[in-house]
Design a protein around this motif. Structure first.
Motif, PDB file in Angstrom:
ATOM      1  N   ALA A   1       0.834  -1.206   0.000  1.00  0.00           N
ATOM      2  CA  ALA A   1       0.000   0.000   0.000  1.00  0.00           C
ATOM      3  C   ALA A   1       0.870   1.259   0.000  1.00  0.00           C
ATOM      4  N   ILE A   2       1.934   1.260   0.793  1.00  0.00           N
ATOM      5  CA  ILE A   2       2.842   2.410   0.823  1.00  0.00           C
ATOM      6  C   ILE A   2       3.521   2.580  -0.530  1.00  0.00           C
ATOM      7  N   SER A   3       3.979   1.483  -1.109  1.00  0.00           N
ATOM      8  CA  SER A   3       4.650   1.534  -2.400  1.00  0.00           C
ATOM      9  C   SER A   3       3.721   2.053  -3.491  1.00  0.00           C
ATOM     10  N   VAL A   4       2.474   1.604  -3.476  1.00  0.00           N
ATOM     11  CA  VAL A   4       1.494   2.065  -4.460  1.00  0.00           C
ATOM     12  C   VAL A   4       1.313   3.578  -4.362  1.00  0.00           C
ATOM     13  N   TYR A   5       1.154   4.075  -3.145  1.00  0.00           N
ATOM     14  CA  TYR A   5       0.946   5.516  -2.972  1.00  0.00           C
ATOM     15  C   TYR A   5       2.170   6.312  -3.417  1.00  0.00           C
ATOM     16  N   VAL A   6       3.341   5.888  -2.972  1.00  0.00           N
ATOM     17  CA  VAL A   6       4.563   6.624  -3.302  1.00  0.00           C
ATOM     18  C   VAL A   6       4.794   6.644  -4.807  1.00  0.00           C
TER      19      VAL A   6
ATOM     20  N   GLY B   1       0.785  11.036   8.192  1.00  0.00           N
ATOM     21  CA  GLY B   1       2.239  11.059   8.296  1.00  0.00           C
ATOM     22  C   GLY B   1       2.913  10.661   7.000  1.00  0.00           C
ATOM     23  N   ILE B   2       2.391   9.638   6.343  1.00  0.00           N
ATOM     24  CA  ILE B   2       2.953   9.195   5.066  1.00  0.00           C
ATOM     25  C   ILE B   2       2.800  10.297   4.014  1.00  0.00           C
ATOM     26  N   GLN B   3       1.634  10.920   3.984  1.00  0.00           N
ATOM     27  CA  GLN B   3       1.425  11.972   2.984  1.00  0.00           C
ATOM     28  C   GLN B   3       2.361  13.151   3.205  1.00  0.00           C
ATOM     29  N   ARG B   4       2.546  13.555   4.465  1.00  0.00           N
ATOM     30  CA  ARG B   4       3.465  14.676   4.734  1.00  0.00           C
ATOM     31  C   ARG B   4       4.894  14.318   4.334  1.00  0.00           C
TER      32      ARG B   4
ATOM     33  N   ASP C   1       5.105  14.499   0.613  1.00  0.00           N
ATOM     34  CA  ASP C   1       5.129  15.911   0.213  1.00  0.00           C
ATOM     35  C   ASP C   1       6.552  16.467   0.321  1.00  0.00           C
ATOM     36  N   TRP C   2       7.201  16.167   1.449  1.00  0.00           N
ATOM     37  CA  TRP C   2       8.586  16.618   1.641  1.00  0.00           C
ATOM     38  C   TRP C   2       9.495  16.013   0.590  1.00  0.00           C
ATOM     39  N   TRP C   3       9.349  14.713   0.358  1.00  0.00           N
ATOM     40  CA  TRP C   3      10.234  14.028  -0.580  1.00  0.00           C
ATOM     41  C   TRP C   3      10.060  14.541  -2.004  1.00  0.00           C
ATOM     42  N   MET C   4       8.830  14.867  -2.396  1.00  0.00           N
ATOM     43  CA  MET C   4       8.579  15.333  -3.763  1.00  0.00           C
ATOM     44  C   MET C   4       9.264  16.667  -4.036  1.00  0.00           C
ATOM     45  N   THR C   5       9.486  17.444  -3.005  1.00  0.00           N
ATOM     46  CA  THR C   5      10.146  18.740  -3.203  1.00  0.00           C
ATOM     47  C   THR C   5      11.654  18.656  -3.066  1.00  0.00           C
ATOM     48  N   THR C   6      12.166  17.601  -2.423  1.00  0.00           N
ATOM     49  CA  THR C   6      13.608  17.508  -2.181  1.00  0.00           C
ATOM     50  C   THR C   6      14.274  16.358  -2.925  1.00  0.00           C
ATOM     51  N   ARG C   7      13.563  15.242  -3.094  1.00  0.00           N
ATOM     52  CA  ARG C   7      14.140  14.018  -3.662  1.00  0.00           C
ATOM     53  C   ARG C   7      15.461  13.699  -2.961  1.00  0.00           C
ATOM     54  N   ALA C   8      15.457  13.857  -1.643  1.00  0.00           N
ATOM     55  CA  ALA C   8      16.693  13.746  -0.865  1.00  0.00           C
ATOM     56  C   ALA C   8      17.239  12.324  -0.817  1.00  0.00           C
ATOM     57  N   ILE C   9      16.387  11.336  -0.985  1.00  0.00           N
ATOM     58  CA  ILE C   9      16.812   9.941  -0.942  1.00  0.00           C
ATOM     59  C   ILE C   9      16.153   9.193  -2.095  1.00  0.00           C
ATOM     60  N   PRO C  10      16.685   8.039  -2.494  1.00  0.00           N
ATOM     61  CA  PRO C  10      16.046   7.245  -3.555  1.00  0.00           C
ATOM     62  C   PRO C  10      14.637   6.832  -3.159  1.00  0.00           C
ATOM     63  N   VAL C  11      13.799   6.634  -4.153  1.00  0.00           N
ATOM     64  CA  VAL C  11      12.398   6.334  -3.894  1.00  0.00           C
ATOM     65  C   VAL C  11      12.238   5.037  -3.104  1.00  0.00           C
ATOM     66  N   ASN C  12      13.056   4.030  -3.393  1.00  0.00           N
ATOM     67  CA  ASN C  12      12.929   2.768  -2.658  1.00  0.00           C
ATOM     68  C   ASN C  12      13.349   2.911  -1.199  1.00  0.00           C
TER      69      ASN C  12
ATOM     70  N   LEU D   1      12.834   5.648   0.520  1.00  0.00           N
ATOM     71  CA  LEU D   1      11.658   6.292   1.123  1.00  0.00           C
ATOM     72  C   LEU D   1      10.612   5.250   1.487  1.00  0.00           C
ATOM     73  N   ILE D   2      10.341   4.328   0.580  1.00  0.00           N
ATOM     74  CA  ILE D   2       9.355   3.276   0.838  1.00  0.00           C
ATOM     75  C   ILE D   2       9.791   2.407   2.014  1.00  0.00           C
ATOM     76  N   ASP D   3      11.088   2.088   2.065  1.00  0.00           N
ATOM     77  CA  ASP D   3      11.602   1.276   3.175  1.00  0.00           C
ATOM     78  C   ASP D   3      11.404   1.982   4.513  1.00  0.00           C
ATOM     79  N   TYR D   4      11.763   3.254   4.588  1.00  0.00           N
ATOM     80  CA  TYR D   4      11.649   3.988   5.851  1.00  0.00           C
ATOM     81  C   TYR D   4      10.190   4.155   6.275  1.00  0.00           C
ATOM     82  N   LEU D   5       9.325   4.438   5.322  1.00  0.00           N
ATOM     83  CA  LEU D   5       7.900   4.568   5.644  1.00  0.00           C
ATOM     84  C   LEU D   5       7.323   3.231   6.092  1.00  0.00           C
ATOM     85  N   THR D   6       7.760   2.150   5.458  1.00  0.00           N
ATOM     86  CA  THR D   6       7.316   0.813   5.873  1.00  0.00           C
ATOM     87  C   THR D   6       7.817   0.500   7.275  1.00  0.00           C
TER      88      THR D   6
END
Length: 274
Positions: free
Chosen positions: A133-138, A200-203, A206-217, A219-224
């Motif tokens: 579910a997190i991966s789908v949203y991201v 929390g996931i959406q916020r 939102d932060w990641w979309m403006t910074t792309r500070a880390i790879p997308v995978n 991000l998914i790992d940390y949110l999971t």
């Protein structure tokens, strides 16, 4: 618990509720469009139906335009890409903010909600469900950066984002209640937990979309990691607020001394994880 609904049935019920709220939001948006008053009811109903269909058509065209032209595309550029005049856009949308709200709603209806629904109806274990579910949203957001930015910047104070978040939280609540009930757990906090997790996931996204500070995978790992440890912690107390408050879990104690496998760099201790 013989009559407990299946995951698919629970998801369908939640999706039906979500669709009703989404239609209500679109109806509210339609009322902002100027129209002639005192029409006969039949004509009004036909006009409303036509207006809804035309708005949807123009919104879909706007999504294609934004994908091609970028998030900063103006009304003139969008109209030209669709093949209509700017006057036509303003006939159905009061301004660019209104168009941004419609785009956000349409993105949720056609892209995000169907993917989430498919994910939660799969009969998989809870960890896989959480990560999927997190991966789908991201990925739904990350794959459409122009649409995301256009909807966010065109209508930053709209209710579209809040309503979308609430609808996802409804889906999450239904899943939490179903899975916790299977464990004879207290589900009184289900709405609190689902709204906290979704918000929390959406916020974070939102932060990641403006910074792309880390790879997308990553991000998914940390949110999971955050979401799953929360879910496991709640389940370990069977959802009981009283049990948790009576004996909250303790933080692991820090190591008393540096181990042989630790590496010291610039007076900082870095664990050598093997």
């Amino acid at each position: 618990m013989a009559n407990r609904p299946s995951p698919a049935a629970a998801a369908r019920a939640a999706v039906a509720a979500a669709a009703n709220v989404t239609r209500g939001l679109e109806h509210a948006l339609l009322t902002t469009v100027t129209e002639v008053v005192d029409k006969p009811d039949g004509r009004r109903q036909r006009w409303e139906k036509h207006k809804a269909a035309r708005r949807t058509e123009l919104t879909d065209g706007t999504m294609d335009a934004v994908r091609a032209l970028g998030a900063d595309a103006g009304m003139d550029e969008i109209a030209a890409h669709i093949g209509v005049s700017k006057t036509v856009l303003y006939r159905y949308f009061t301004d660019k903010n209104d168009l941004g709200v419609a785009t956000a709603v349409r993105f949720f209806e056609t892209i995000l909600l169907p993917r989430l629904t498919e994910a939660i109806t799969d009969d998989v274990d809870e960890y896989t469900l959480t990560r999927t579910a997190i991966s789908v949203y991201v990925h739904a957001v990350a794959d459409e950066p122009n649409l995301y930015k256009f909807a966010l910047t065109s209508a930053p104070s709209s209710t579209a984002t809040a309503d979308s978040e609430r609808l996802v939280a409804q889906l999450m609540t239904s899943v939490i209640v179903l899975r916790m009930t299977e464990r004879d757990a207290d589900t009184s906090g289900a709405e609190v937990w689902s709204n906290a997790l979704v918000g929390g996931i959406q916020r974070a996204v939102d932060w990641w979309m403006t910074t792309r500070a880390i790879p997308v995978n990553d991000l998914i790992d940390y949110l999971t990691m955050l979401s799953w440890t929360s879910i496991v912690g709640i389940a370990s107390y069977k959802g009981s607020r009283e049990a948790f408050m009576a004996a909250p879990p303790q933080m692991p104690e820090p190591p008393d001394q540096v181990g042989d496998d630790d590496i010291v760099v610039d007076d900082e201790i870095i664990d050598d994880i093997r």
